[in-house]
Design a protein around this motif. Structure first.
Motif, PDB file in Angstrom:
ATOM      1  N   ASP A 147      16.435  18.660  10.144  1.00 41.48           N
ATOM      2  CA  ASP A 147      17.592  19.477   9.783  1.00 41.48           C
ATOM      3  C   ASP A 147      17.680  20.721  10.655  1.00 41.48           C
ATOM      4  OD1 ASP A 147      18.364  17.862   7.473  1.00 41.48           O
ATOM      5  OD2 ASP A 147      16.520  18.610   6.567  1.00 41.48           O
ATOM      6  N   LEU A 148      16.526  21.158  11.150  1.00 39.47           N
ATOM      7  CA  LEU A 148      16.484  22.368  11.964  1.00 39.47           C
ATOM      8  C   LEU A 148      15.345  22.236  12.963  1.00 39.47           C
ATOM      9  CD1 LEU A 148      17.483  25.352  12.390  1.00 39.47           C
ATOM     10  CD2 LEU A 148      15.639  26.020  10.818  1.00 39.47           C
ATOM     11  N   LEU A 149      15.607  22.662  14.187  1.00 35.55           N
ATOM     12  CA  LEU A 149      14.582  22.667  15.231  1.00 35.55           C
ATOM     13  C   LEU A 149      14.462  24.072  15.789  1.00 35.55           C
ATOM     14  CD1 LEU A 149      12.642  21.178  17.230  1.00 35.55           C
ATOM     15  CD2 LEU A 149      14.637  20.934  18.737  1.00 35.55           C
ATOM     16  N   ILE A 150      13.237  24.601  15.799  1.00 35.43           N
ATOM     17  CA  ILE A 150      12.963  25.866  16.473  1.00 35.43           C
ATOM     18  C   ILE A 150      12.483  25.502  17.874  1.00 35.43           C
ATOM     19  CG2 ILE A 150      11.661  28.010  16.452  1.00 35.43           C
ATOM     20  CD1 ILE A 150      13.680  27.665  14.151  1.00 35.43           C
ATOM     21  N   ALA A 151      13.294  25.846  18.865  1.00 40.64           N
ATOM     22  CA  ALA A 151      13.066  25.403  20.235  1.00 40.64           C
ATOM     23  C   ALA A 151      12.883  26.610  21.149  1.00 40.64           C
ATOM     24  CB  ALA A 151      14.251  24.557  20.711  1.00 40.64           C
ATOM     25  N   TYR A 152      12.487  26.330  22.379  1.00 41.24           N
ATOM     26  CA  TYR A 152      12.387  27.391  23.388  1.00 41.24           C
ATOM     27  C   TYR A 152      13.102  26.942  24.653  1.00 41.24           C
ATOM     28  CZ  TYR A 152       8.533  24.396  24.936  1.00 41.24           C
ATOM     29  OH  TYR A 152       7.775  23.321  25.331  1.00 41.24           O
ATOM     30  N   ARG A 153      13.439  27.929  25.468  1.00 45.45           N
ATOM     31  CA  ARG A 153      14.095  27.650  26.732  1.00 45.45           C
ATOM     32  C   ARG A 153      13.584  28.665  27.758  1.00 45.45           C
ATOM     33  NH1 ARG A 153      20.280  26.948  25.968  1.00 45.45           N
ATOM     34  NH2 ARG A 153      20.219  29.163  25.507  1.00 45.45           N
ATOM     35  N   TYR A 154      12.879  28.169  28.786  1.00 49.09           N
ATOM     36  CA  TYR A 154      12.326  29.054  29.804  1.00 49.09           C
ATOM     37  C   TYR A 154      13.374  29.473  30.833  1.00 49.09           C
ATOM     38  CZ  TYR A 154       7.440  28.504  28.357  1.00 49.09           C
ATOM     39  OH  TYR A 154       6.250  28.553  27.668  1.00 49.09           O
ATOM     40  N   LEU A 155      14.266  28.566  31.175  1.00 49.13           N
ATOM     41  CA  LEU A 155      15.298  28.830  32.168  1.00 49.13           C
ATOM     42  C   LEU A 155      16.672  28.548  31.572  1.00 49.13           C
ATOM     43  CD1 LEU A 155      13.494  27.185  35.222  1.00 49.13           C
ATOM     44  CD2 LEU A 155      13.884  29.631  34.889  1.00 49.13           C
ATOM     45  N   PRO A 156      17.701  29.301  31.969  1.00 50.08           N
ATOM     46  CA  PRO A 156      19.018  29.153  31.336  1.00 50.08           C
ATOM     47  C   PRO A 156      19.591  27.745  31.417  1.00 50.08           C
ATOM     48  CG  PRO A 156      18.932  31.130  32.704  1.00 50.08           C
ATOM     49  CD  PRO A 156      17.674  30.368  32.980  1.00 50.08           C
ATOM     50  N   GLU A 157      19.241  27.003  32.485  1.00 51.48           N
ATOM     51  CA  GLU A 157      19.797  25.662  32.636  1.00 51.48           C
ATOM     52  C   GLU A 157      19.031  24.591  31.864  1.00 51.48           C
ATOM     53  OE1 GLU A 157      17.121  26.364  36.293  1.00 51.48           O
ATOM     54  OE2 GLU A 157      18.458  27.515  34.990  1.00 51.48           O
ATOM     55  N   ASP A 158      17.927  24.980  31.253  1.00 49.20           N
ATOM     56  CA  ASP A 158      17.125  24.014  30.499  1.00 49.20           C
ATOM     57  C   ASP A 158      17.812  23.657  29.176  1.00 49.20           C
ATOM     58  OD1 ASP A 158      15.168  23.877  32.397  1.00 49.20           O
ATOM     59  OD2 ASP A 158      13.794  25.252  31.398  1.00 49.20           O
ATOM     60  N   PRO A 159      17.529  22.453  28.651  1.00 51.20           N
ATOM     61  CA  PRO A 159      18.034  22.112  27.317  1.00 51.20           C
ATOM     62  C   PRO A 159      17.282  22.925  26.255  1.00 51.20           C
ATOM     63  CG  PRO A 159      16.587  20.385  28.143  1.00 51.20           C
ATOM     64  CD  PRO A 159      16.771  21.352  29.265  1.00 51.20           C
ATOM     65  N   PRO A 160      17.913  23.186  25.108  1.00 50.22           N
ATOM     66  CA  PRO A 160      19.243  22.688  24.732  1.00 50.22           C
ATOM     67  C   PRO A 160      20.364  23.547  25.299  1.00 50.22           C
ATOM     68  CG  PRO A 160      18.295  23.942  22.939  1.00 50.22           C
ATOM     69  CD  PRO A 160      17.242  23.893  24.014  1.00 50.22           C
ATOM     70  N   THR A 161      21.378  22.891  25.798  1.00 51.20           N
ATOM     71  CA  THR A 161      22.563  23.580  26.280  1.00 51.20           C
ATOM     72  C   THR A 161      23.727  23.277  25.336  1.00 51.20           C
ATOM     73  OG1 THR A 161      23.022  21.689  27.722  1.00 51.20           O
ATOM     74  CG2 THR A 161      21.832  23.541  28.693  1.00 51.20           C
ATOM     75  N   ALA A 162      24.828  23.987  25.524  1.00 54.11           N
ATOM     76  CA  ALA A 162      25.979  23.820  24.630  1.00 54.11           C
ATOM     77  C   ALA A 162      26.409  22.360  24.574  1.00 54.11           C
ATOM     78  CB  ALA A 162      27.134  24.694  25.110  1.00 54.11           C
ATOM     79  N   SER A 163      26.593  21.847  23.350  1.00 56.87           N
ATOM     80  CA  SER A 163      26.936  20.448  23.163  1.00 56.87           C
ATOM     81  C   SER A 163      27.593  20.266  21.810  1.00 56.87           C
ATOM     82  CB  SER A 163      25.666  19.582  23.257  1.00 56.87           C
ATOM     83  OG  SER A 163      25.907  18.277  22.788  1.00 56.87           O
ATOM     84  N   GLY A 164      28.429  19.261  21.702  1.00 57.88           N
ATOM     85  CA  GLY A 164      29.029  18.942  20.411  1.00 57.88           C
ATOM     86  C   GLY A 164      28.043  18.290  19.454  1.00 57.88           C
ATOM     87  N   GLU A 165      26.845  17.958  19.952  1.00 57.23           N
ATOM     88  CA  GLU A 165      25.845  17.284  19.121  1.00 57.23           C
ATOM     89  C   GLU A 165      25.094  18.238  18.206  1.00 57.23           C
ATOM     90  OE1 GLU A 165      23.902  13.608  21.218  1.00 57.23           O
ATOM     91  OE2 GLU A 165      23.888  15.278  22.638  1.00 57.23           O
ATOM     92  N   TRP A 166      25.094  19.538  18.532  1.00 54.19           N
ATOM     93  CA  TRP A 166      24.321  20.470  17.727  1.00 54.19           C
ATOM     94  C   TRP A 166      24.891  21.880  17.814  1.00 54.19           C
ATOM     95  CZ3 TRP A 166      20.790  17.536  21.150  1.00 54.19           C
ATOM     96  CH2 TRP A 166      20.815  17.998  22.455  1.00 54.19           C
ATOM     97  N   THR A 167      24.443  22.699  16.879  1.00 50.15           N
ATOM     98  CA  THR A 167      24.759  24.127  16.871  1.00 50.15           C
ATOM     99  C   THR A 167      23.526  24.886  17.320  1.00 50.15           C
ATOM    100  OG1 THR A 167      26.353  23.888  15.067  1.00 50.15           O
ATOM    101  CG2 THR A 167      25.426  26.077  15.419  1.00 50.15           C
ATOM    102  N   ILE A 168      23.691  25.795  18.279  1.00 50.71           N
ATOM    103  CA  ILE A 168      22.563  26.537  18.837  1.00 50.71           C
ATOM    104  C   ILE A 168      22.707  28.013  18.481  1.00 50.71           C
ATOM    105  CG2 ILE A 168      21.323  27.166  20.938  1.00 50.71           C
ATOM    106  CD1 ILE A 168      22.470  24.653  22.243  1.00 50.71           C
TER     107      ILE A 168
END
Length: 307
Positions: A147-168
């Motif tokens: 239901d919820l994922l706590i994620a990290y992103r080292y570089l701006p182009e890394d996933p997760p990026t804006a998508s209709g599949e999820w809310t960031i």
């Protein structure tokens, strides 16, 4: 198999059972006695069996079939009430269980305090935790396994990026600290001195390794990475042993007063500090209040690390 009796008829039947007479049941329900008698007759025809023994001048007596139906109806009405409570909770965005995935260092260094805070607030939802790296957790959000994922992103182009599949939702930035092993009584090392030492980082194409190479390239230096591992605790162990230099998330060393063993490298003036962005990822739509509360606590926890 006969269809389920009308719930209105069953409600009338239970009123008669609980009060022992049709007259008292009629008064409780706001019916005339003849209407109650008619309901019972219709119910008996639907069931194909006598439910009550009617004796003039005495209280009604349940037949064996009547007793069985009364027990089954009580169970049905109790289950209906529980269902209604659950449905009302769902309508108010209350949930029984929240499945949360998080990367290992968040699970070990951020979540204990957050879960303790939620427990003190008396939150009823059960939180099921799963240790999962960002790239493995994103498909689980899409599939509904998380239901919820706590994620990290080292570089701006890394996933997760804006998508209709999820809310960031960005939760903040976790500092990355360049550290060496302890040097009791000696001045801290400067970056230039560390270039003669061995370094530890992730594998060649891992996010932290790519960030290290980009940062080093901007500074015009080339660190020699000899220990490649995705396990931050392994990195920290070899750094503490004085065998390597490495970038470590601040959450892992924020308690170094209690667990001494690393020292910060002195960076050249004007060098921007490094960090990784911490994100909350969920499916699109309205999020239950417990998710919003957990997200708020995570933001507060990251701010305490930065300070």
């Amino acid at each position: 198999m006969k269809p389920q009796p009308d719930l209105k008829l069953l409600s009338t039947f239970m009123a008669v059972v609980n009060r022992g007479s049709m007259a008292e049941a009629a008064a409780a329900l706001g019916y005339v006695p003849s209407a109650v008698s008619q309901h019972i007759a219709v119910l008996e025809r639907a069931m194909g069996v006598e439910l009550l023994v009617r004796r003039p001048g005495s209280r009604l007596i349940l037949t064996a079939a009547g007793r069985s139906l009364a027990q089954a109806t009580e169970t049905l009405f109790e289950a209906t009430a529980r269902f209604q409570d659950a449905a009302n909770g769902i309508a108010n965005r209350e949930i029984a269980e929240l499945r949360v995935g998080a990367y290992p260092s968040a699970m070990s260094h951020l979540f204990p305090g957050i879960l303790s805070a939620l427990k003190l607030r008396g939150r009823g939802a059960r939180i099921r935790l799963v240790i999962v790296e960002t790239h493995e957790g994103l498909p689980k959000v899409t599939s509904g396994d998380l239901d919820l994922l706590i994620a990290y992103r080292y570089l701006p182009e890394d996933p997760p990026t804006a998508s209709g599949e999820w809310t960031i939702t960005s939760l903040g930035h976790e500092p990355l600290v360049l550290v060496t092993g302890p040097r009791p009584g000696r001045r801290p090392l400067e970056l230039a001195e560390c270039l003669e030492m061995e370094w530890t980082s992730g594998h060649a194409h891992s996010p932290d390794r790519r960030l290290l190479h980009r940062w080093a390239g901007e500074l015009g230096v080339s660190p020699d990475v000899t220990l490649e591992t995705e396990d931050l605790h392994s990195m920290l162990a070899v750094i503490r042993a004085g065998l390597a230099v490495g970038l470590i998330p601040a959450t892992l060393i924020s308690g170094e007063n209690d667990q001494p063993g690393v020292e910060r490298v002195v960076l050249p003036p004007g060098v921007a500090p490094l960090h990784r962005e911490v994100l909350a990822v969920s499916r699109p739509g309205i999020r239950p209040p417990i998710i919003n509360e957990l997200v708020t606590l995570m933001v507060e926890s990251l701010k305490s690390v930065q300070s």
